[in-house]
Enzyme design. Structure first.
Site, PDB file in Angstrom:
ATOM      1  N   HIS A  77       0.873  -1.180   0.000  1.00 33.84           N
ATOM      2  CA  HIS A  77       0.000   0.000   0.000  1.00 33.84           C
ATOM      3  C   HIS A  77       0.909   1.229   0.000  1.00 33.84           C
ATOM      4  CE1 HIS A  77      -2.793  -2.803   2.197  1.00 33.84           C
ATOM      5  NE2 HIS A  77      -3.692  -2.193   1.451  1.00 33.84           N
ATOM      6  N   ASP A  80       1.820   1.902   3.605  1.00 34.35           N
ATOM      7  CA  ASP A  80       2.647   0.912   4.309  1.00 34.35           C
ATOM      8  C   ASP A  80       4.073   1.428   4.412  1.00 34.35           C
ATOM      9  OD1 ASP A  80       0.538  -0.868   4.382  1.00 34.35           O
ATOM     10  OD2 ASP A  80       1.231  -2.056   2.671  1.00 34.35           O
ATOM     11  N   GLU A 209     -10.734  -5.299  -6.097  1.00 33.21           N
ATOM     12  CA  GLU A 209     -10.838  -6.403  -5.128  1.00 33.21           C
ATOM     13  C   GLU A 209     -12.088  -6.222  -4.280  1.00 33.21           C
ATOM     14  OE1 GLU A 209      -7.413  -6.922  -2.621  1.00 33.21           O
ATOM     15  OE2 GLU A 209      -8.520  -8.140  -1.179  1.00 33.21           O
ATOM     16  N   GLU A 247      -9.981 -12.311  -3.980  1.00 37.31           N
ATOM     17  CA  GLU A 247      -9.270 -12.919  -2.850  1.00 37.31           C
ATOM     18  C   GLU A 247     -10.017 -14.193  -2.486  1.00 37.31           C
ATOM     19  OE1 GLU A 247      -7.727 -10.548   0.463  1.00 37.31           O
ATOM     20  OE2 GLU A 247      -8.617 -12.008   1.839  1.00 37.31           O
ATOM     21  N   ASP A 275      -5.370 -12.820  -4.760  1.00 39.19           N
ATOM     22  CA  ASP A 275      -4.913 -12.812  -3.367  1.00 39.19           C
ATOM     23  C   ASP A 275      -5.175 -14.182  -2.771  1.00 39.19           C
ATOM     24  OD1 ASP A 275      -4.061 -10.208  -3.386  1.00 39.19           O
ATOM     25  OD2 ASP A 275      -5.622  -9.427  -2.043  1.00 39.19           O
ATOM     26  N   ASP A 287      -8.129 -14.231   7.180  1.00 39.18           N
ATOM     27  CA  ASP A 287      -6.861 -14.179   6.420  1.00 39.18           C
ATOM     28  C   ASP A 287      -5.818 -15.197   6.889  1.00 39.18           C
ATOM     29  OD1 ASP A 287      -7.591 -12.115   4.628  1.00 39.18           O
ATOM     30  OD2 ASP A 287      -7.037 -10.549   6.051  1.00 39.18           O
ATOM     31  N   ASP A 317      -1.766 -12.746   0.515  1.00 37.96           N
ATOM     32  CA  ASP A 317      -2.484 -11.786   1.358  1.00 37.96           C
ATOM     33  C   ASP A 317      -3.102 -12.488   2.566  1.00 37.96           C
ATOM     34  OD1 ASP A 317      -3.545  -9.517   2.362  1.00 37.96           O
ATOM     35  OD2 ASP A 317      -5.119  -9.281   0.869  1.00 37.96           O
TER      36      ASP A 317
HETATM   37  C1  GCO Z   1      -8.195  -7.365   3.402  1.00 40.80           C
HETATM   38  C2  GCO Z   1      -7.945  -6.922   2.007  1.00 40.80           C
HETATM   39  C3  GCO Z   1      -6.689  -6.174   1.854  1.00 40.80           C
HETATM   40  C4  GCO Z   1      -6.425  -5.809   0.412  1.00 40.80           C
HETATM   41  C5  GCO Z   1      -5.407  -4.763   0.333  1.00 40.80           C
HETATM   42  C6  GCO Z   1      -5.050  -4.437  -1.088  1.00 40.80           C
HETATM   43  O1  GCO Z   1      -8.352  -8.539   3.607  1.00 40.80           O
HETATM   44  O2  GCO Z   1      -8.232  -6.505   4.271  1.00 40.80           O
HETATM   45  O3  GCO Z   1      -7.890  -8.079   1.230  1.00 40.80           O
HETATM   46  O4  GCO Z   1      -5.633  -6.916   2.365  1.00 40.80           O
HETATM   47  O5  GCO Z   1      -6.023  -6.917  -0.320  1.00 40.80           O
HETATM   48  O6  GCO Z   1      -5.881  -3.653   0.985  1.00 40.80           O
HETATM   49  O7  GCO Z   1      -5.778  -3.405  -1.553  1.00 40.80           O
HETATM   50 MN    MN Z   2      -6.753  -8.945  -0.290  1.00 41.33          MN
HETATM   51 MN    MN Z   3      -8.971 -10.730   3.385  1.00 38.65          MN
END
Ligand code: GCO
Ligand code: MN
Ligand code: MN
Length: 412
Positions: A77, A80, A209, A247, A275, A287, A317
């Protein structure tokens, strides 16, 4: 068992990790288009109800650890690496120049950049806010991310419009919000076209996304399918520049089959970035590392992607669990995630070559032979009914392949 000291704990983690049966070499790992996010490695374990459990980690540490592990690509990001107040200033240029140097030193490439449009209080009413200042600032931030991407040689830019929604209905007009959101994507695409022609390079792939819930109560573009509709809605000036970054877990979260969601993106020609992680159906965004929860589903996902020639990146991710230490993030989380991915990719290749699966699939496609051939429902069913048992056998065979039974694993 005697309680190990902290020093001994690391040695124990190392020994048990090694006992898991070796690992792929960094060279081998680098052959895959696997990217490691800055935010994933630097995640300190904080969340709603949770205080951080890990120390901060800088981008140079992350990049050097990724290099050691054999993760060839890095993603980030804007915030980041650049504090919000330093964005679009000389300070940003210095940081980006230093990142470039660090990446080069460690032999990594930046494959993707993304804008943080969810964390800072300025996004409280989303990046497509009714406030014109917020929208102008959002467009500037997206353009700036595109510029950082060009500077770092990234091919992809990702947008997760996580704040595009509301907690209470009626406060915003969804149609207007979608139009405003499109305006910032349009600004980013135009900036990209201008920079690409100025620098005589290619434009980037702009990937949307979706996440079905979190952090808003209701989300306006909650799924990859909603985003496909948005791309084709006529609101975008350059729909050909805009695709998807699905994702895995975000698809599971709304109860969908990730493999089917990916298939829909593939047929639309929009599966550009992916992702990878894992988690549970109809729950929040945990995640978890790839294939720690649903290895069989992951095998099936990779069979689909291998057989349909997906060439894009696999972006790790996930969030290393809070119970993993700073040491563990780079010794256990990332290397094991990469190795599970590669193992499953290889197993997917074996499944595609498996004689039993091939013969079953071909037989199913040939269909049962009807005798009279007048095509009545009963006749068609009768001609196929023994054949269709193969559906279950295919599932059994896939589990066997996942468990290594086809290679001689015995149930002694
Ligand atoms: C999450 C999102 C983020 C995005 C990231 C890229 O799970 O919070 O997937 O990780 O992938 O912000 O824009
Ligand atoms: Mn993501
Ligand atoms: Mn996620």
């Amino acid at each position: 068992m005697r309680s190990p000291s902290v020093k001994e704990q690391r040695a124990l983690v190392d020994r048990l990790t090694a006992s898991c049966g070796g690992h792929y070499s960094p060279e081998r790992r680098r052959k895959y288009f696997i990217s490691g996010p800055q935010w994933a490695a630097a995640y300190q374990g904080q969340a709603l109800f949770h205080a951080p459990t890990r120390e901060p980690v800088s981008y140079s540490e992350v990049i050097s650890h990724y290099a050691e592990i054999g993760i060839g690509y890095w993603t980030t990001h804007d915030t980041d690496v650049v504090p919000t107040e330093d964005l679009m200033t000389e300070r940003q240029q210095k940081i980006v120049a230093d990142i470039k140097k660090t990446l080069r030193k460690h032999g990594l490439k930046c494959s993707m950049v993304t804008t943080e449009t969810f964390f800072h209080p300025v996004w409280a009413t989303s990046s497509a806010s009714e406030s014109p200042e917020v929208r102008a600032y959002a467009a500037a931030r997206l353009e700036n991310t595109v510029a950082i991407g060009h500077e770092l040689g990234a091919q992809f830019v990702v947008y997760w419009p996580g704040t595009l929604g509301y907690l209470t209905q009626g406060s915003i007009d969804e149609i207007q919000t979608l139009r405003w959101f499109a305006e910032s994507i349009n600004a980013a695409c135009l900036k990209d076209i201008a920079l690409a022609s100025e620098k005589k390079t290619s434009t980037m792939r702009h990937c949307l996304e979706a996440k079905p819930f979190e952090p808003q109560g209701e989300i306006i573009l909650p799924t990859s399918d909603a985003m496909l509709a948005f791309i084709g809605s006529g609101l975008l000036k350059h729909p050909e520049m805009v695709g998807l970054n699905p994702e895995y877990l975000h698809e599971l979260m709304w109860g969908s089959a990730p493999r089917a969601a990916l298939a829909r993106a593939l047929v639309a020609g929009k599966l550009w970035h992916f992702d990878i992680n894992d988690g549970y159906r109809l729950k929040h965004d945990v995640d978890i590392g790839v294939a720690l929860v649903n290895p069989l589903d992951w095998l099936n996902v990779l069979i689909l992607l291998r057989s349909h020639g997906y060439q894009g990146p696999f972006n790790l991710d996930f969030k290393p669990p809070r119970t993993t230490s700073n040491y563990g993030v780079f010794k256990v989380s990332f290397p094991t995630a990469v190795d599970r991915f590669i193992t499953l990719w290889e197993i997917a290749g074996e499944a595609l070559e498996d004689k039993i699966l091939k013969e079953a699939t071909e037989a199913l496609k040939a269909g049962g032979a009807t005798k009279k051939g007048n095509g009545g429902a009963k006749e068609i069913f009768d001609a196929n009914k023994e054949l269709w048992t193969l559906h279950e056998l295919v599932a059994h065979r896939l589990v066997q392949i996942l468990l290594g039974v086809h290679r001689g694993r015995k149930f002694a």
